[in-house]
Design an enzyme around this catalytic site. Sequence first.
Site, short mmCIF file in Angstrom:
data_model
loop_
_atom_site.label_atom_id
_atom_site.label_comp_id
_atom_site.label_asym_id
_atom_site.label_seq_id
_atom_site.Cartn_x
_atom_site.Cartn_y
_atom_site.Cartn_z
N ILE A 59 36.99 -85.79 96.91
CA ILE A 59 35.92 -86.06 97.89
C ILE A 59 34.72 -86.10 97.39
O ILE A 59 34.34 -84.92 96.55
CB ILE A 59 36.14 -85.18 99.06
CG1 ILE A 59 35.11 -85.49 100.02
CG2 ILE A 59 35.99 -83.70 98.81
CD1 ILE A 59 35.26 -84.76 101.44
N SER A 60 34.01 -87.09 97.15
CA SER A 60 32.50 -87.10 96.60
C SER A 60 31.75 -86.37 97.28
O SER A 60 31.57 -85.58 98.11
CB SER A 60 32.13 -88.55 96.87
OG SER A 60 33.11 -89.53 96.14
#
Length: 216
Positions: free
Chosen positions: A60-61
Amino acid sequence: MDYAVARRRMVENQIVRRNITDQAVLEALLKTPRHLFVDEGLRPHAYADASLPIGEKQTISQPFMVAAMTAALGLKGGERILEIGTGSGYQTAVLAHLVSRVYTIERISSLASRARRVFDQLRLTNINLKVGDGTIGWRDHAPFDGIIVTAGGPEVPTEFLEQLAIGAPLIVPVGPLDQQKLLRLVRTDADNYTREELMDCRFVPLIGENGWMGDG
Ligand code: SAM
């Protein structure tokens, strides 16, 4: 843990302090429960200034990267946006609060299924998600008012350029596997594009017909 407090701190300390001030983007981040997009064991870290593992060697960024890429789209509301690399679905959910429809493509079906469950839980009904190779875009729904790519490829796939509406931006990390440049290209007319480098970045590989070969 009070997630709403953690979320507010995240927006103030990681986003506003780094000069992202687009109110609509900040509100979308405040509305999106990032902890639901990670495994239960990682929830205490969901609002940290970092990317986190989501399984399948994917991430997940970092919140700042999500905010910066969203702001770079220059949204006014009402757009139809294509996202390549659904991953956890967090970026998708942030966009869903800002535009009329998000089309998102993920190549790993287990990640897509998990993201779909969270979208349902949050009652986000303006998202079309499909499993497949996003490097060819999504011709059936083109042209798009913006395209955002959350994995890094060796070059800009021409399909993305062809699937942009006139005036629409493409936000895409491009470069070698260990370090990319985040680019913003804008289609100015049928055959011309402006190109600007926004920042250095490091994304997981964009794998597919017009990306890297292999299984990641
Ligand atoms: N915005 C996402 C988030 O915050 O969870 C980022 C997800 S991760 C950095 C990038 C995702 O792109 C991974 O889930 C990976 O499987 C996916 N991906 C890589 N190549 C792809 C392709 N050709 N088509 C669709 N998805 C791809």
